[in-house]
Design a protein around this motif. Sequence first.
Motif, short mmCIF file in Angstrom:
data_model
loop_
_atom_site.label_atom_id
_atom_site.label_comp_id
_atom_site.label_asym_id
_atom_site.label_seq_id
_atom_site.Cartn_x
_atom_site.Cartn_y
_atom_site.Cartn_z
N GLY A 324 0.77 -1.30 0.00
CA GLY A 324 -0.17 0.02 -0.18
C GLY A 324 0.79 1.37 0.00
N ARG A 325 2.00 1.23 0.54
CA ARG A 325 2.91 2.33 0.57
C ARG A 325 3.92 2.48 -0.60
NH1 ARG A 325 5.40 1.79 6.57
NH2 ARG A 325 3.34 2.73 7.92
N GLY A 326 3.64 1.42 -1.54
CA GLY A 326 4.39 1.39 -2.88
C GLY A 326 5.35 0.58 -2.73
N GLY A 327 5.66 -0.22 -1.84
CA GLY A 327 7.00 -1.27 -1.76
C GLY A 327 6.77 -2.19 -2.89
N ASP A 328 7.97 -2.48 -3.06
CA ASP A 328 8.25 -3.69 -4.16
C ASP A 328 8.50 -5.10 -3.72
OD1 ASP A 328 10.58 -2.87 -3.18
OD2 ASP A 328 11.71 -2.57 -5.07
N SER A 329 7.81 -5.65 -2.70
CA SER A 329 8.06 -7.20 -2.27
C SER A 329 9.05 -7.24 -1.46
CB SER A 329 8.09 -7.81 -3.72
OG SER A 329 7.87 -9.21 -3.34
N ARG A 330 9.12 -6.23 -0.53
CA ARG A 330 10.11 -6.47 0.63
C ARG A 330 9.86 -7.93 1.23
NH1 ARG A 330 10.79 -1.43 4.73
NH2 ARG A 330 8.59 -2.18 4.88
N THR A 331 10.83 -8.25 1.60
CA THR A 331 10.60 -9.77 2.65
C THR A 331 10.84 -9.37 3.98
OG1 THR A 331 13.03 -10.34 2.49
CG2 THR A 331 11.51 -11.26 0.50
N ALA A 332 10.16 -10.54 4.91
CA ALA A 332 10.37 -10.32 6.19
C ALA A 332 11.66 -10.49 6.70
CB ALA A 332 9.57 -11.39 6.80
N SER A 333 12.66 -10.96 5.73
CA SER A 333 14.13 -11.14 6.32
C SER A 333 14.77 -9.75 6.26
CB SER A 333 14.73 -11.99 5.20
OG SER A 333 14.14 -13.33 5.39
N ALA A 334 14.43 -8.86 5.56
CA ALA A 334 15.23 -7.49 5.27
C ALA A 334 14.71 -6.64 6.92
CB ALA A 334 14.49 -6.76 4.19
N ALA A 335 15.81 -5.68 7.08
CA ALA A 335 15.54 -5.23 8.21
C ALA A 335 14.21 -4.41 8.45
CB ALA A 335 16.69 -4.06 8.31
N GLY A 336 13.80 -3.67 7.50
CA GLY A 336 12.55 -2.95 7.90
C GLY A 336 11.33 -4.01 7.81
N GLY A 337 11.51 -4.93 6.95
CA GLY A 337 10.55 -6.02 6.60
C GLY A 337 10.49 -7.06 7.98
N ARG A 338 11.55 -7.24 8.66
CA ARG A 338 11.65 -8.09 9.90
C ARG A 338 10.70 -7.23 10.80
NH1 ARG A 338 11.31 -12.87 11.93
NH2 ARG A 338 12.35 -13.01 13.88
N LEU A 339 10.90 -5.96 10.97
CA LEU A 339 10.41 -5.22 12.09
C LEU A 339 8.89 -5.18 11.88
CD1 LEU A 339 10.52 -3.49 14.68
CD2 LEU A 339 10.63 -1.47 13.16
N GLY A 340 8.31 -4.99 10.46
CA GLY A 340 7.03 -4.98 10.41
C GLY A 340 6.43 -6.40 10.52
N TYR A 341 6.98 -7.18 10.07
CA TYR A 341 6.57 -8.87 10.43
C TYR A 341 6.53 -9.22 11.90
CZ TYR A 341 6.56 -13.75 10.95
OH TYR A 341 6.46 -15.07 11.26
N LEU A 342 7.14 -8.67 12.75
CA LEU A 342 7.17 -8.94 14.29
C LEU A 342 5.97 -8.03 14.94
CD1 LEU A 342 11.04 -8.86 15.38
CD2 LEU A 342 9.51 -10.86 15.16
N CYS A 343 5.99 -6.96 14.50
CA CYS A 343 4.71 -6.26 14.94
C CYS A 343 3.50 -6.64 14.57
CB CYS A 343 4.88 -4.58 14.20
SG CYS A 343 6.26 -3.65 14.80
N SER A 344 3.45 -7.11 13.27
CA SER A 344 2.40 -7.63 12.76
C SER A 344 1.91 -9.09 13.59
CB SER A 344 2.16 -7.96 11.35
OG SER A 344 2.28 -6.85 10.48
N LEU A 345 3.10 -9.87 13.74
CA LEU A 345 2.96 -11.14 14.66
C LEU A 345 2.38 -10.72 16.10
CD1 LEU A 345 3.40 -14.21 15.06
CD2 LEU A 345 5.87 -13.76 15.61
N GLY A 346 2.94 -9.75 16.43
CA GLY A 346 2.26 -9.34 18.04
C GLY A 346 0.81 -9.07 17.96
N LEU A 347 0.57 -8.06 16.83
CA LEU A 347 -0.90 -7.86 16.79
C LEU A 347 -1.77 -8.88 16.45
CD1 LEU A 347 -2.93 -5.35 16.08
CD2 LEU A 347 -2.26 -5.28 14.09
#
Length: 429
Positions: A324-347
């Motif tokens: 939605g922000r215009g990203g191009d398939s960043r994975t959860a292994s990437a630094a920013g993607g990892r943070l987003g994944y962990l936040c989503s996991l907690g939510l």
Amino acid sequence: MERDRPHPAGSTLRKALGPGLLMAAAAVGVSHLVQSTRAGAEYGLLLLPVVLLACLLKYPFLEFGPRYAAATSENLLVGYRRLGRWALWLFGLVTVGTMFIVLAVVTLVTAGLAGLLLGIDASPLQISVGVLALCIALLALGNYRGLDLAMKLLVCLLTVSTLLALLLALGKTPDWSGLSGLDRLPDLGTAAGIAFLLALVGWMPIPVEAAAWSSLWTRERAAQTGHAPSLAEALLDFRLGYLGTVVLAVAFVMLGALLMHASGLQFADSAVGFSGQLVELYASGLGDWSRPLITIAALSTMFSTTLAVADAYPRVLAAIVDAGRGGDSRTASAAGGRLGYLCSLGLVSAGALLVLMFAGEGFTRLIDFATTLSFVAAPLIAWITLRAVTASHVPPEARPGPALLTLAWLGLGSGALFSLAWIGWRLAT
């Protein structure tokens, strides 16, 4: 069916294998352990062709996930955004409307089954907290590598134990004359029969939105191994996993027919109660020594599903926000993607626990809401998935061929009919 490169051999192929098993693990939960076994228990082998047909008609849409990811190096959420943000938000609406409830359901069934079969002296809610905490720990600490390893072990354990149980049951059943289930055919015309048939088809082997899960797991596997899978590798991995879901669905239908169809029992309505009956009947039919085998099969079925679902929804939620922000398939292994994944996991995990803690008597209504939303949206999700994989930016040689497209349109039409039938049934009741 498709025009892709020959299968490569060696280490590159091994690096691509894994996402198909994750999809299989997510699929073989309540739909297999409970619904497939109940189909055999109540209707003999009558509904076996229905199970196979449902798997066939959903195949194209679920295959489009890894196909798109391998062909474009994007996940399917980015493909939806390319169609227009409306497609991404449609998928996001279905995800947000179902994720807390679905994770709560599979966690509760796993917890109830663990408490029943292992004799754990704790409430279902307490065991649910423990199950979900174990899933969170595995996912947060192990990342995709831990998930991949755990799933390979669980799926192997599940497959071996289930097929061994089936072989033993076949050896105990010399008379097949009473397994056709034709005498139960009129029961499918009742309200209860129609409801069961619609649910069996709708959730077999897994809802079509799981195509996006597969695309994310395919991209994550590539990031983890450093090997971008070819189209041939991605499709081979998917087909191995999908074949496994079909084989296990058939195995559970046959187990239900062989060991439960002639039992004369009134089967429990709840998934946990039915699973307990399943284990008891298997043990009485095969011998009490088989109880640990059936217990392992049942628990590995549900825990693998819970772990896969606990990973899939946070991964999808993070990917929706990123796309939605215009990203191009960043994975959860990437630094920013990892943070987003962990936040989503907690939510997602917190939301599922809140549903378990406070839904109370409204839990059934929440399940009905999630089921109805999934049924209504299924043809729309299938349609945008088909549009994404046939879009102009997908290389022509990677798009589905005529035979697969024909099967996809047949699946789309039948899915729309089943969704309308489900809506009509819900309104009538």
